[in-house]
Scaffold this active site. Structure first.
Site, mmCIF file in Angstrom:
data_model
loop_
_atom_site.group_PDB
_atom_site.id
_atom_site.type_symbol
_atom_site.label_atom_id
_atom_site.label_comp_id
_atom_site.label_asym_id
_atom_site.label_seq_id
_atom_site.Cartn_x
_atom_site.Cartn_y
_atom_site.Cartn_z
ATOM 1 N N GLU A 127 -12.091 -2.368 -2.701
ATOM 2 C CA GLU A 127 -11.292 -1.545 -1.787
ATOM 3 C C GLU A 127 -11.373 -0.050 -2.111
ATOM 4 O O GLU A 127 -10.358 0.617 -2.305
ATOM 5 C CB GLU A 127 -9.846 -2.036 -1.781
ATOM 6 C CG GLU A 127 -9.724 -3.489 -1.338
ATOM 7 C CD GLU A 127 -8.312 -4.048 -1.446
ATOM 8 O OE1 GLU A 127 -7.385 -3.283 -1.790
ATOM 9 O OE2 GLU A 127 -8.131 -5.242 -1.188
ATOM 10 N N ASN B 80 -16.409 -5.116 -2.564
ATOM 11 C CA ASN B 80 -15.557 -5.980 -1.748
ATOM 12 C C ASN B 80 -14.502 -5.134 -1.044
ATOM 13 O O ASN B 80 -13.956 -4.200 -1.620
ATOM 14 C CB ASN B 80 -14.882 -7.015 -2.674
ATOM 15 C CG ASN B 80 -14.131 -8.089 -1.937
ATOM 16 O OD1 ASN B 80 -14.669 -8.742 -1.061
ATOM 17 N ND2 ASN B 80 -12.867 -8.289 -2.307
ATOM 18 N N HIS C 119 -9.294 -11.013 6.151
ATOM 19 C CA HIS C 119 -7.899 -11.387 6.386
ATOM 20 C C HIS C 119 -7.615 -11.122 7.864
ATOM 21 O O HIS C 119 -7.408 -9.973 8.268
ATOM 22 C CB HIS C 119 -6.961 -10.567 5.499
ATOM 23 C CG HIS C 119 -7.157 -10.805 4.030
ATOM 24 N ND1 HIS C 119 -6.884 -12.017 3.442
ATOM 25 C CD2 HIS C 119 -7.617 -9.990 3.036
ATOM 26 C CE1 HIS C 119 -7.141 -11.949 2.143
ATOM 27 N NE2 HIS C 119 -7.603 -10.720 1.875
ATOM 28 N N GLU D 1 -12.362 -13.692 1.117
ATOM 29 C CA GLU D 1 -10.907 -13.899 1.040
ATOM 30 C C GLU D 1 -10.359 -14.331 2.399
ATOM 31 O O GLU D 1 -9.366 -13.786 2.878
ATOM 32 C CB GLU D 1 -10.205 -12.618 0.577
ATOM 33 C CG GLU D 1 -10.708 -12.092 -0.760
ATOM 34 C CD GLU D 1 -9.973 -10.843 -1.232
ATOM 35 O OE1 GLU D 1 -8.849 -10.582 -0.730
ATOM 36 O OE2 GLU D 1 -10.513 -10.134 -2.106
ATOM 37 N N ASP E 117 -8.426 -15.760 5.412
ATOM 38 C CA ASP E 117 -7.245 -16.448 5.927
ATOM 39 C C ASP E 117 -6.977 -15.912 7.326
ATOM 40 O O ASP E 117 -7.453 -14.852 7.705
ATOM 41 C CB ASP E 117 -6.013 -16.317 5.019
ATOM 42 C CG ASP E 117 -5.719 -14.897 4.581
ATOM 43 O OD1 ASP E 117 -5.913 -13.958 5.378
ATOM 44 O OD2 ASP E 117 -5.279 -14.709 3.434
#
Length: 555
Positions: A161, A202, A238, A267, A269
């Protein structure tokens, strides 16, 4: 892969085990097989982020984690606050528990994360530049080195990030103290600690082609050109059903793959406003299916990691009040429709979807030049469950129609067309199961009568911010001043002596001496008359030198 030559027998056994687990299934995957079996049959991994407490204390959690997934990421146990809470005092108990579990179950481990602005102890944040750089390099050396001889740990999120959503480098304590160089330093330290591990950058909100993903694209391209060992790019993914699915996701993965890096969904979801209902579950399932299908369609995509797997343990409700139910198992460890979507996508469509998408709208042309045109049309919908996969654009030619291009969105830029030629075009939609819609109505346009067609452009740069040793030029505005559309542009300008380019976005920049050449990217080269676009860049300069670039020209 983290394999060293110290034990040849161990290395061969480890390689054989990993290949058997992930790449070489002995036969076709059965429709009811676990997720990992179907993923292996496709040459991909399917993973989950695991938490140490339920892994130690809940049988259902352990059984699902072991049975369904071929890859594991530690949710928190490998972060700096867990592994080095006090300077020089390392604790690998939680991380070792995750790695030992993965080893026992023939799973690979992705290390998360080495350098991040969150979950890093306060003692790091207050260090001087020299001390901070030394602490960072030592932390990476110790943590990566701890697992360098363990073949289970195959990759790392080295930096996490580093950009904000506008595509600017995040003004974290890392950047404020060390400048952009900390990113390259972190990758070099990780490579020194384990020459065989795959090293990743990432980030989140990078699924579509936007300012942030483009900034990462430019950074990765620049770092690799400098010999910095960036091996892969992680897309956190996400998602939320209320915000729509990024239809250029696959296209975005593919452009990063073209840089020569591995890509992976790290990651995943898909949250919703709670409570759940059947309609929300169906939309969520489509999103999960779309993500898996995008990875399957891109050879360089290694696999998909779900951020957890049960709604019983999810970060979402605490971070987004009123939202949740983001994972593929419910709080009672029951499979949800999203599990079935992931399973069936990996299994190659074992659940039949016989319903084709609806017919797209009539394509409308704009920005027509001698050899290019932009088309848009009303999007199709898909109710069969496999999800809308994209569109094919054809030229109507009678017996054999020519495929002009493919798109994952309801628009496309066509190039390589013939001058002074009428084109009749139509669009067909396709879904994840391979069903194809009826042809749209024909759209008609005619290309102009010669290359260029009176095109011309100008460029002007603005200093957004500057400091003693550097500055940011944003925006550089490129404007089509001609009488017809242009399909590409090149801007040149001169850096003052001693100034060095350190980053750019929304254009590809090359440097020869102090002359910089900026070329459009695929998505911002087509400009109608009087239309414009922008790009930006960052420069370092000798302290006290207040000069900025000059001589912007456009062609």
């Amino acid at each position: 892969m983290s394999v060293h030559s110290s034990s040849p027998v161990r290395v061969l056994l480890a390689l054989a085990g990993m290949l058997a687990a992930f790449l070489l299934p002995t036969g076709p995957a059965h429709a009811s097989a676990p997720l990992r079996t179907h993923a292996a049959a496709k040459g991909k991994f399917i993973g989950a982020a695991l938490a140490t407490s339920p892994l130690a204390n809940e049988t259902a959690y352990r059984n699902i984690a072991a049975t369904e997934f071929s890859q594991v990421t530690a949710e928190n146990a490998m972060k700096w606050e867990s592994t080095e809470p006090s300077q020089g005092q390392f604790n690998f108990s939680g991380a070792d528990a995750i790695v030992n579990f993965a080893t026992q179950n023939n799973q690979q481990v992705h290390g998360h994360t080495l350098v991040w602005h969150n979950q890093t102890p306060g003692w790091v944040q207050g260090l001087s530049a020299t001390a901070m750089r030394s602490a960072m390099q030592n932390h990476i050396s110790q943590v990566v080195g701890h697992y360098a001889d363990n073949p289970t740990v195959v990759s790392w999120d080295v930096v996490n990030e580093v950009f904000d959503d506008s595509g600017n480098l995040r003004t974290s304590f890392w950047y404020n103290t060390l400048g952009q160089s900390y990113i390259a330093d972190a990758f070099r330290a990780a490579r020194a600690a384990d020459p065989d591990a795959r090293l990743c950058i990432n980030d989140y909100n990078t699924e579509g082609i936007n300012a942030k993903s483009t900034a990462i694209y430019n950074l990765v391209s620049s770092l690799r050109q400098q010999g910095v060992p960036v091996d892969c790019v992680g897309f956190q993914t996400h998602l939320a059903i209320q915000y729509g699915f990024p239809n250029d996701f696959q296209q975005n993965l593919q452009r990063f793959a073209a840089l020569g890096v591995q890509v992976r969904i790290t990651e995943l979801d898909v949250r919703m406003a709670t409570p759940r209902d059947a309609t929300k579950d169906a939309t969520q399932a489509t999103y999960y299916r779309n993500v898996v299908n995008a990875c399957l369609a891109v050879t360089a995509c290694a696999g998909v990691t779900i951020w957890g797997f049960t709604d019983k343990y999810s970060w979402v409700p605490d971070t987004f009040p009123g939202q949740g139910a983001a994972l593929i198992y419910d709080e009672s460890y029951q499979q949800k429709p999203s599990y079935t979507a992931v399973h069936d996508a990996l299994a190659g469509g074992t659940t039949t979807d016989p319903t084709p998408p609806t017919t797209p709208g009539t394509p409308s042309a704009s920005n027509v030049t001698s050899n290019s045109a932009s088309l848009t049309w009303t999007a199709s919908t898909d109710s069969g469950g496999s999800g809308l996969a994209g569109y094919d654009v054809y030229r109507e030619q009678g017996a054999t129609d020519q495929l002009l291009g493919q798109s994952t969105t309801n628009s496309i830029s066509l190039t390589g067309l013939s001058p002074s030629t009428q084109y009749q075009v139509y669009v067909r939609a396709r879904d994840g199961a391979g069903n194809v819609s009826a042809n749209s109505a024909l759209g008609t346009f005619t290309t102009t009568d010669g290359p260029g067609g009176g095109g011309g452009c100008t460029a002007a740069g603005t200093v957004q911010t500057q400091w003693a040793t550097g500055y940011v030029i944003q925006p550089v505005t490129v404007t089509n001043t001609g009488t017809s559309g242009i399909t590409g542009w090149t801007v040149t300008f001169t850096l003052p002596a001693g100034h060095t380019l350190t980053g750019s976005w929304n254009a590809t920049l090359t440097v020869s001496g102090q002359t910089v050449t900026a070329k459009n990217l695929a998505y911002n080269g087509n400009l109608a008359p009087n239309a414009g676009t922008t790009f930006g860049f960052q420069v370092s300069r000798p302290s006290g030198n207040t000069q900025t670039p000059s001589g912007y020209t456009c062609a």
